[in-house]
Enzyme design. Structure first.
Site, PDB file in Angstrom:
ATOM      1  N   TRP A 185       0.730  -1.399  -0.156  1.00 37.85           N
ATOM      2  CA  TRP A 185       0.143  -0.400  -0.079  1.00 37.85           C
ATOM      3  C   TRP A 185       0.979   1.534   0.485  1.00 37.85           C
ATOM      4  O   TRP A 185       2.087   1.157   0.922  1.00 37.85           O
ATOM      5  CB  TRP A 185      -0.815  -0.440   1.281  1.00 37.85           C
ATOM      6  CG  TRP A 185      -1.940   1.521   1.354  1.00 37.85           C
ATOM      7  CD1 TRP A 185      -2.013   2.224   0.870  1.00 37.85           C
ATOM      8  CD2 TRP A 185      -2.210   1.412   2.715  1.00 37.85           C
ATOM      9  NE1 TRP A 185      -3.874   2.794   1.029  1.00 37.85           N
ATOM     10  CE2 TRP A 185      -3.066   3.061   2.617  1.00 37.85           C
ATOM     11  CE3 TRP A 185      -1.799   1.847   3.905  1.00 37.85           C
ATOM     12  CZ2 TRP A 185      -3.648   3.845   3.716  1.00 37.85           C
ATOM     13  CZ3 TRP A 185      -2.024   2.800   5.160  1.00 37.85           C
ATOM     14  CH2 TRP A 185      -3.049   2.941   4.655  1.00 37.85           C
ATOM     15  N   ASP A 266      -0.803  -6.394   9.388  1.00 35.90           N
ATOM     16  CA  ASP A 266      -1.649  -5.051   8.797  1.00 35.90           C
ATOM     17  C   ASP A 266      -2.988  -5.774   8.194  1.00 35.90           C
ATOM     18  O   ASP A 266      -3.098  -6.472   7.354  1.00 35.90           O
ATOM     19  CB  ASP A 266      -1.681  -4.590   7.077  1.00 35.90           C
ATOM     20  CG  ASP A 266      -2.238  -2.794   7.223  1.00 35.90           C
ATOM     21  OD1 ASP A 266      -2.209  -2.122   6.507  1.00 35.90           O
ATOM     22  OD2 ASP A 266      -3.750  -3.049   7.871  1.00 35.90           O
ATOM     23  N   LYS A 302     -13.118  -1.315   5.203  1.00 35.95           N
ATOM     24  CA  LYS A 302     -14.002  -1.183   4.553  1.00 35.95           C
ATOM     25  C   LYS A 302     -15.445  -2.650   4.481  1.00 35.95           C
ATOM     26  O   LYS A 302     -15.988  -2.774   4.674  1.00 35.95           O
ATOM     27  CB  LYS A 302     -13.020  -2.764   3.902  1.00 35.95           C
ATOM     28  CG  LYS A 302     -12.715  -1.902   3.192  1.00 35.95           C
ATOM     29  CD  LYS A 302     -10.892  -0.618   3.539  1.00 35.95           C
ATOM     30  CE  LYS A 302     -10.022  -0.046   2.818  1.00 35.95           C
ATOM     31  NZ  LYS A 302      -8.829   0.492   3.419  1.00 35.95           N
TER      32      LYS A 302
END
Lengths: 456, 438
Positions: A185, A266, A302
């Site tokens: 990311w 993560d 999300k």
């Protein structure tokens, strides 16, 4: 550029008989300073209270964030066929953002509960939320939780959890290097650099296979200095969508433990990748099961659609309850000078859902529906490219998992797709499957086909 | 053990040996337990106390006359309007544009030329703390050799914020213990002696922890001095509206500086004046020379926010923009904030009267001279300890009393306690006592 206004004060007394005199003297001083022989002619300011030169005059305009900037560009585009496949925010089949039913229900509960107030949360956040989040990722019967070896603090979504964890490690951990997968990311390197860690990389994605470079992965971690921190994507790797198998995870775990590397997970897509919360948590639980230490950053952006409310948690699994308690006290010292305490709204919604059996179940169904829609988009895109006989092997689209597909398109092709087809995506070729619908798949397939064949 | 094995059967058999060999102790075993936050730790201790007489005058959160937290009506109404109707998408990195616009109007003036000319770089921040931290990090990045001058005393967390941002601190004189007022001569002196172009942290109104503010005339002189030295004025405004009851009046210092042509920095918080404490809503603004520079500065602030939390939380921002953006709600808010300020001013009067009634050997006019949430009582740390241990009255050891925790029900009791511990006539009259307690 107007030269600095130099105020010569030595000849003027500082005490005044009235505010009026004060104002007049201030004005006078502006004119006095203009006699500076070093000043250019154009220095008599029309306004007596001219702005002084800014101390930030030397700043340049920073570039747009590469990911969030995609949406900025998309918003500016007037084309009716524009498609936003940039930032990873879920869209329905109608192309609309989605607020989950369970979220709406708890929102109502909160509004109707007049006994609620808006007092500061503790520095570590909402206690219920923290406990429930730990259970969600580690499993309700996790020995680490039962033994009180876990400290969990509410943070600002995934980003905030990573940053707080990174700053904590930079202050208290003996190794100041974190290994990030290539690619990762875009925000990861910045988060950890600013936290005070230095960033190294390990091989992850194999462009040739559009899959995992497992050999490279093991080699690079194998040659990392003992004790180094390793960032691992718990599931649905961003941006590639390529995840290790469970067997591969086991090998990774053994290597990491044998080198005493510190794992930092993560976890931004738990439940969103496969549709199952427990399945997506397996890699993390594998590590916890061996009794070792680790960090996990969780995000509810999300999987609960709470993007803008910034809800997440940082958990640190420690060897003992005593260590966990001391670690928590030090985490507070990182948080307090950053934002004092975390925001209540999002965490209250999450806690309301997680602690209610019915709402929790309803959530798992809604979550699976989102994950299934994405999997279906993958299949449709794959089929569409196949039916166009677009050159290349596109099976990675259905092999990769989670919100994103790493198409394999290069920056030039991406640029072409943006300019000619109004398709917005990050220049590394990453597309957010959540931004697709059955209606828009054909347009994307046309664009990819055109981008790939024009080079021939 | 059995549970662990059944969960991970085959994996554990292979791995447990490797696990046992290489991880015999924690990587974090040498971590010291951190000291409790001096301010928030007070509330924790208060909550643990069983005494029916306990009073919390520690943390600065407003309480009504029944000692209860308050959610403003304008806020409840705004929430009703918001609920169920909004998506929860990411805000831009710089936050809600509407909320920022309303915040700038509140601070700089509805018709501010600077807003019209788009000269203000502004981003939504995580309340006052977050705004200060963004600015501190920004200052460090673009003026790496600079320091921040903070008043003595100041909110304890200011030290932590600039320290963690990597900016060294210097101090300037502010509080005058003998008079329990402003050390104006010391302040002016320190500003004159600081190197040109230093960064100064100023409390726009209702100084925390002392409640001592410069007069309007003093602000004008401070403004002049800062201009003369080319210093950068950074304002922390956490109490606009809450101090006098009138947001325009509380912004006076800022307006003076703007008139005088300063390019200010400003941290705004809605924690107290809109009662949005836990929502973490605030705004950081930097006044620039022109629009182009404002765009550049804002973009750089965003580069700092993105790796910290990506983008700020939505809900609180929606509340603020709904309240301030609707004339009826804004009117309601202005009334409610005046009610809060008036109650506090009323309690100041009452506490002072109660103490004077008891024939205390000391003077207590500072209670009503000071303004805002806090009163710097002048109690020594030892006297504060007695207040807590003997009377179950909780406050920070620097003698700071949160007036919001005082009500008609407990003002007599608190006055009794203060009178009791100060019978000897001794109060903190030197800065060592005031500052060493935090």
């Amino acid at each position: 550029m107007r030269p600095p206004v130099i105020l010569k004060t030595t000849s003027i007394s500082v005490t005044y008989s009235s505010p009026c005199d004060r104002r007049l003297s201030t004005l006078a001083r502006h004119f006095v300073s203009v006699c500076d022989p070093m000043a250019s002619e154009d220095n008599i300011s029309a306004s007596p209270t001219a702005a002084s030169d800014s101390v930030f005059n030397h700043l340049l305009r920073a570039p747009e964030d590469p990911i969030l900037g995609v949406t900025v560009a998309y918003n500016k585009d007037p084309s009716p066929v524009k498609l936003n496949l940039g930032v990873g925010a879920y869209r329905t089949e109608e192309g609309k953002p989605l607020v989950l039913n369970v979220v709406r229900k708890v929102e109502q509960q909160l509004i109707n509960d007049l006994s609620r107030n808006k007092e500061y949360l503790p520095i570590v956040g909402l206690a219920d939320f923290n406990k429930l989040s730990a259970k969600l990722i580690f499993g309700a019967d996790s020995p680490a939780i039962q033994e009180n070896r876990v400290t969990t603090v509410q943070c600002l979504s995934g980003t905030g959890s990573l940053r707080v964890g990174g700053e904590f490690l930079a202050k208290h951990y003996h190794q100041r290097t974190i290994y990030l997968p290539t690619p990762t990311w875009g925000n990861h390197p910045k988060v950890f650099n600013l936290a005070g860690l230095s960033v190294e990389t390990y091989r992850y994605y194999a462009p040739a296979t559009r899959g995992l470079d497992f050999q490279g992965f093991l080699e690079d971690l194998g040659s990392a200095p003992s004790g180094s921190i390793v960032l691992l994507h718990a599931c649905a790797h961003n941006p590639t969508g390529v995840d290790p198998t469970l067997e591969q995870w086991e090998q990774i775990r053994q290597l990491i433990r044998s080198k005493a590397l510190l794992p930092f997970f993560d976890s931004a897509y738990q439940g969103f990748a496969s549709g199952s919360l427990d399945a997506d948590a397996q890699p993390v639980r594998l590590f916890v099961a061996d009794g070792g230490e680790l960090l996990v950053a969780q995000s509810y952006a999300k999987n609960l659609g709470l993007y803008g409310e910034r809800v997440g948690a940082l958990s640190i699994v420690c060897k003992s309850a005593d260590v966990a308690s001391r670690v928590e006290s030090q985490l507070k010292l990182v948080i307090r000078p950053m934002y004092s305490n975390p925001p209540i709204h999002g965490a209250s919604i999450v806690a309301g859902i997680l602690k209610d059996g019915d709402l929790f179940n309803e959530w798992t169904i809604e979550l699976k529906a989102m994950a299934d829609r994405i999997i279906s988009m993958r299949q449709q895109l794959f089929d569409a490219l196949r039916s166009r006989e677009t050159p290349g092997d596109w099976s990675h689209i259905i092999k990769q998992i989670g919100m994103f597909t790493f198409t394999g398109l290069n920056a030039e092709q991406v640029s072409f797709m943006t300019n000619e087809y109004h398709i917005y995506m990050t220049s590394d070729g990453r597309i957010s499957m959540a931004g697709l619908s059955s209606k828009t798949v054909p347009h994307l397939a046309d664009a990819i086909h055109a981008a790939v064949t024009r080079a021939l | 053990m059995a549970i662990r094995n059944s969960l991970n059967g085959q994996f554990l058999r292979r791995s447990s040996f490797a696990g046992a060999r290489f991880m015999s102790s924690s990587w974090f075993r040498s971590i010291e337990p951190a000291p409790k936050d001096p301010i928030l730790g007070v509330t924790e201790a208060f909550l643990a106390d069983q005494s029916p007489n306990k009073v919390n005058v520690g943390v600065g959160a407003y309480r009504d006359d029944n000692g209860k937290p308050v959610v403003l009506e304008c806020v409840r109404e705004a929430e009703r309007r918001i609920a169920g109707g909004q998506f929860m998408e990411y805000l831009p990195i710089g936050g809600s544009i509407k909320m920022v616009e309303e915040s700038l109007k509140l601070a700089y003036g509805d018709n501010s030329e600077f807003i019209k000319d788009k000269r203000i770089a502004a981003v939504q921040a995580l309340s006052g703390t977050g705004a200060c931290r963004l600015f501190a990090a920004f200052q460090q990045r673009f003026h790496p050799n600079s320091q921040i001058y903070i008043p003595v005393p100041t909110w304890a967390n200011h030290h932590n914020i600039w320290r963690d941002a990597g900016v060294p601190m210097k101090t300037f004189r502010y509080y005058h213990p003998e008079s329990k007022g402003l050390d104006f001569a010391g302040l002016m002196d320190d500003m004159k002696n600081a190197p040109d172009g230093s960064f100064f942290l100023l409390h726009a109104c209702a100084h925390n922890p002392t409640g001592v503010d410069p007069s309007e005339e003093q602000w004008r002189e401070i403004s002049f001095q800062i201009k003369a030295k080319g210093h950068f004025p950074f304002f922390d405004m956490a109490y606009q509206g809450f101090a006098s009851g009138d947001p325009e009046r509380d912004a006076k210092a800022i307006r003076i500086f703007l008139e005088d042509g300063h390019l200010i920095g400003l941290a705004q918080s809605y924690a107290k004046n809109m009662g949005l404490y836990g929502q973490r809503v605030g705004c950081l603004s930097v006044l620039c020379e022109d629009e182009k520079q404002a765009v550049a500065v804002k973009s750089q602030l965003q580069l700092i926010a993105r790796p910290m939390y990506s983008n700020p939380p939505l809900h609180g921002a929606l509340i603020v923009s709904t309240v301030l953006g609707d004339p009826e709600l804004k009117k309601l808010w202005l009334n409610e904030v005046k009610v809060m300020a008036d109650r506090i001013i009323g309690m100041r009067n009452s506490l002072r009267e109660n103490l004077e009634k008891r024939n205390s050997p000391l003077t207590w006019h500072h209670i009503t001279d000071q303004i805002g949430m806090f009163c710097y009582s002048g109690l020594t740390p030892e006297q504060v300890d007695r207040m807590t241990n003997e009377f179950h009255i909780y406050m920070t050891r620097n003698g700071r009393i949160s007036m919001a925790g005082i009500n008609t029900g407990n003002v007599g009791y608190v006055a009794d306690a203060i009178h009791e511990v100060t019978r000897s006539g001794y109060v903190a009259d030197d800065m060592d006592q005031v500052t060493k307690s935090y």
